[in-house]
Design an enzyme around this catalytic site. Structure first.
Site, PDB file in Angstrom:
ATOM      1  N   GLY A   1       0.781  -1.240   0.000  1.00  0.00           N
ATOM      2  CA  GLY A   1       0.000   0.000   0.000  1.00  0.00           C
ATOM      3  C   GLY A   1       0.807   1.280   0.000  1.00  0.00           C
ATOM      4  O   GLY A   1       0.321   2.316   0.450  1.00  0.00           O
ATOM      5  N   SER A   2       2.037   1.246  -0.536  1.00  0.00           N
ATOM      6  CA  SER A   2       2.801   2.502  -0.548  1.00  0.00           C
ATOM      7  C   SER A   2       2.185   3.510  -1.527  1.00  0.00           C
ATOM      8  O   SER A   2       2.226   4.716  -1.282  1.00  0.00           O
ATOM      9  CB  SER A   2       4.276   2.241  -0.864  1.00  0.00           C
ATOM     10  OG  SER A   2       4.458   1.861  -2.203  1.00  0.00           O
TER      11      SER A   2
ATOM     12  N   ARG B   1     -14.208 -18.194  -7.920  1.00  0.00           N
ATOM     13  CA  ARG B   1     -13.794 -16.866  -8.370  1.00  0.00           C
ATOM     14  C   ARG B   1     -15.022 -16.008  -8.680  1.00  0.00           C
ATOM     15  O   ARG B   1     -15.054 -14.821  -8.395  1.00  0.00           O
ATOM     16  CB  ARG B   1     -12.938 -17.054  -9.633  1.00  0.00           C
ATOM     17  CG  ARG B   1     -12.235 -15.850 -10.140  1.00  0.00           C
ATOM     18  CD  ARG B   1     -11.285 -16.248 -11.241  1.00  0.00           C
ATOM     19  NE  ARG B   1     -10.229 -17.117 -10.738  1.00  0.00           N
ATOM     20  CZ  ARG B   1      -9.071 -16.656 -10.234  1.00  0.00           C
ATOM     21  NH1 ARG B   1      -8.827 -15.373 -10.222  1.00  0.00           N
ATOM     22  NH2 ARG B   1      -8.159 -17.479  -9.775  1.00  0.00           N
TER      23      ARG B   1
ATOM     24  N   MET C   1      -3.923  -6.691  -7.005  1.00  0.00           N
ATOM     25  CA  MET C   1      -3.202  -7.678  -7.808  1.00  0.00           C
ATOM     26  C   MET C   1      -4.097  -8.749  -8.423  1.00  0.00           C
ATOM     27  O   MET C   1      -3.641  -9.847  -8.731  1.00  0.00           O
ATOM     28  CB  MET C   1      -2.095  -8.314  -6.955  1.00  0.00           C
ATOM     29  CG  MET C   1      -1.076  -7.296  -6.451  1.00  0.00           C
ATOM     30  SD  MET C   1      -0.389  -6.199  -7.720  1.00  0.00           S
ATOM     31  CE  MET C   1       0.892  -7.247  -8.368  1.00  0.00           C
ATOM     32  N   ARG C   2      -5.368  -8.425  -8.632  1.00  0.00           N
ATOM     33  CA  ARG C   2      -6.239  -9.372  -9.333  1.00  0.00           C
ATOM     34  C   ARG C   2      -6.814  -8.742 -10.579  1.00  0.00           C
ATOM     35  O   ARG C   2      -6.992  -7.524 -10.620  1.00  0.00           O
ATOM     36  CB  ARG C   2      -7.423  -9.772  -8.445  1.00  0.00           C
ATOM     37  CG  ARG C   2      -7.007 -10.646  -7.360  1.00  0.00           C
ATOM     38  CD  ARG C   2      -8.151 -11.168  -6.546  1.00  0.00           C
ATOM     39  NE  ARG C   2      -7.547 -11.782  -5.400  1.00  0.00           N
ATOM     40  CZ  ARG C   2      -6.905 -12.946  -5.429  1.00  0.00           C
ATOM     41  NH1 ARG C   2      -6.881 -13.656  -6.534  1.00  0.00           N
ATOM     42  NH2 ARG C   2      -6.313 -13.418  -4.364  1.00  0.00           N
TER      43      ARG C   2
ATOM     44  N   ASN D   1      -5.758   2.781 -12.746  1.00  0.00           N
ATOM     45  CA  ASN D   1      -4.787   1.785 -12.261  1.00  0.00           C
ATOM     46  C   ASN D   1      -3.362   2.308 -12.434  1.00  0.00           C
ATOM     47  O   ASN D   1      -3.086   3.088 -13.341  1.00  0.00           O
ATOM     48  CB  ASN D   1      -4.944   0.498 -13.083  1.00  0.00           C
ATOM     49  CG  ASN D   1      -3.994  -0.608 -12.640  1.00  0.00           C
ATOM     50  OD1 ASN D   1      -3.826  -0.868 -11.438  1.00  0.00           O
ATOM     51  ND2 ASN D   1      -3.350  -1.267 -13.586  1.00  0.00           N
TER      52      ASN D   1
ATOM     53  N   HIS E   1       0.505   0.877 -13.088  1.00  0.00           N
ATOM     54  CA  HIS E   1       1.248  -0.321 -13.490  1.00  0.00           C
ATOM     55  C   HIS E   1       2.731   0.035 -13.593  1.00  0.00           C
ATOM     56  O   HIS E   1       3.075   1.072 -14.166  1.00  0.00           O
ATOM     57  CB  HIS E   1       0.725  -0.836 -14.838  1.00  0.00           C
ATOM     58  CG  HIS E   1       1.380  -2.110 -15.263  1.00  0.00           C
ATOM     59  ND1 HIS E   1       1.106  -3.321 -14.655  1.00  0.00           N
ATOM     60  CD2 HIS E   1       2.311  -2.370 -16.208  1.00  0.00           C
ATOM     61  CE1 HIS E   1       1.854  -4.258 -15.214  1.00  0.00           C
ATOM     62  NE2 HIS E   1       2.586  -3.705 -16.159  1.00  0.00           N
TER      63      HIS E   1
ATOM     64  N   ASP F   1      -9.910  -0.781 -18.538  1.00  0.00           N
ATOM     65  CA  ASP F   1     -10.999  -1.298 -19.370  1.00  0.00           C
ATOM     66  C   ASP F   1     -11.007  -2.818 -19.279  1.00  0.00           C
ATOM     67  O   ASP F   1     -10.381  -3.383 -18.377  1.00  0.00           O
ATOM     68  CB  ASP F   1     -10.926  -0.755 -20.812  1.00  0.00           C
ATOM     69  CG  ASP F   1      -9.724  -1.294 -21.575  1.00  0.00           C
ATOM     70  OD1 ASP F   1      -9.020  -2.180 -21.035  1.00  0.00           O
ATOM     71  OD2 ASP F   1      -9.501  -0.836 -22.706  1.00  0.00           O
TER      72      ASP F   1
ATOM     73  N   GLU G   1       6.096   6.218  -9.261  1.00  0.00           N
ATOM     74  CA  GLU G   1       4.687   5.845  -9.064  1.00  0.00           C
ATOM     75  C   GLU G   1       4.043   6.758  -8.027  1.00  0.00           C
ATOM     76  O   GLU G   1       2.906   7.206  -8.180  1.00  0.00           O
ATOM     77  CB  GLU G   1       4.580   4.389  -8.589  1.00  0.00           C
ATOM     78  CG  GLU G   1       5.024   3.366  -9.610  1.00  0.00           C
ATOM     79  CD  GLU G   1       4.767   1.938  -9.137  1.00  0.00           C
ATOM     80  OE1 GLU G   1       3.696   1.667  -8.562  1.00  0.00           O
ATOM     81  OE2 GLU G   1       5.647   1.080  -9.342  1.00  0.00           O
TER      82      GLU G   1
HETATM   83  C1  GAR Z   1       3.320  -1.218  -7.392  1.00  0.00           C
HETATM   84  O1  GAR Z   1       4.599  -1.274  -7.962  1.00  0.00           O
HETATM   85  C2  GAR Z   1       2.245  -1.240  -8.454  1.00  0.00           C
HETATM   86  O2  GAR Z   1       2.591  -0.508  -9.601  1.00  0.00           O
HETATM   87  C3  GAR Z   1       2.166  -2.715  -8.767  1.00  0.00           C
HETATM   88  O3  GAR Z   1       2.248  -3.336  -7.515  1.00  0.00           O
HETATM   89  C4  GAR Z   1       3.012  -2.514  -6.626  1.00  0.00           C
HETATM   90  C5  GAR Z   1       2.212  -2.265  -5.388  1.00  0.00           C
HETATM   91  O4  GAR Z   1       2.986  -1.593  -4.426  1.00  0.00           O
HETATM   92  N1  GAR Z   1       0.959  -3.050  -9.452  1.00  0.00           N
HETATM   93  C6  GAR Z   1       0.895  -3.983 -10.399  1.00  0.00           C
HETATM   94  O5  GAR Z   1       1.834  -4.659 -10.732  1.00  0.00           O
HETATM   95  C7  GAR Z   1      -0.473  -4.138 -11.017  1.00  0.00           C
HETATM   96  N2  GAR Z   1      -0.400  -4.963 -12.191  1.00  0.00           N
HETATM   97  P1  GAR Z   1       2.291  -0.850  -3.213  1.00  0.00           P
HETATM   98  O6  GAR Z   1       1.336  -1.869  -2.573  1.00  0.00           O
HETATM   99  O7  GAR Z   1       3.402  -0.482  -2.291  1.00  0.00           O
HETATM  100  O8  GAR Z   1       1.551   0.335  -3.749  1.00  0.00           O
END
Ligand code: GAR
Length: 201
Positions: A12-13, A65, A90-91, A107, A109, A141, A174
């Site tokens: 969750g950063s 699911r 992450m789903r 989102n 990425h 999407d 990010e």
């Molecule tokens: C982040 O790097 C985010 O971009 C990635 O997961 C990490 C979560 O970090 N997301 C994906 O890969 C989505 N496909 P966080 O929990 O510290 O924010």
């Protein structure tokens, strides 16, 4: 002021970076809820510290699911914010959910899309040997990591990078790009035109 709901599965950063930018007034919105699929996600502690309500939809407690997806969609409909922010969720969102909230889901990425979709994007970048990498904030999407791009931030890939050092460099960006995109959304400055997003001055 826009109502923001965040979906997160882990550390969750990115969620924290949004909390901070809401707090200091850079984002004209309020975070009304954290939704998580993981009862042990550290994001939950961050929400509690910030006084944000949490809804845990524990993926492992559902038989199928489809059952999970139905409950997630029901919860999202009930919360009904102006925008859902996927911050390390992450789903895959199933098609019906993606369609239901089209234009209202953002989102982040950790790659320069359309390269390196899916899991372990930073590892994919190192293994491929690209010289620049970065992050993409985009509308969601029906296609995985496929929606219209709002912002991209670029970082160099250095010769002795491994997945972790590159991920760290990307993560810093990010934390800047995601709140920036949400601020633009909350100020009604994002215009979705097919695959392209126009940013109003
Ligand atoms: C982040 O790097 C985010 O971009 C990635 O997961 C990490 C979560 O970090 N997301 C994906 O890969 C989505 N496909 P966080 O929990 O510290 O924010």
């Amino acid at each position: 002021m826009k109502r923001i709901a965040v979906l997160a599965s882990g550390r969750g950063s990115n969620f924290q970076s949004v909390i901070e930018k809401v707090k200091d007034g850079s984002i004209n919105g309020e975070i009304v809820c954290l939704i998580t699929d993981k009862p042990d996600a550290y994001a939950i502690e961050r929400a509690e510290k910030a006084g944000i309500p949490v809804k845990i939809i524990d993926f492992n407690k559902f038989k199928t699911r489809d059952d999970y997806n139905r409950e997630l969609r029901r919860t999202m409909t009930e919360v009904n914010p102006d925008v859902f922010v996927l911050a390390g969720y992450m789903r895959l969102l199933e098609t019906e959910t993606a369609k239901a909230f089209k234009g209202r889901m953002i989102n982040i990425h950790p790659a320069l899309l359309p390269s390196f979709k899916g899991l372990h994007a930073q590892r994919q970048a190192v293994e491929y040997g690209v010289k620049v990498a970065g992050c993409t904030v985009h509308f969601v999407d029906e296609e995985m990591d496929g929606g219209a791009i709002i912002l991209q931030h670029v970082v160099p890939v250095l010769d002795d990078d491994d997945e972790d050092t590159l991920a760290g460099r990307i993560l810093k960006e990010e934390h800047i790009a995601l709140p920036k995109a949400i601020a633009l959304f909350c100020d009604d400055r994002l215009v979705l035109e097919g695959r392209r997003v126009r940013i109003l001055k």
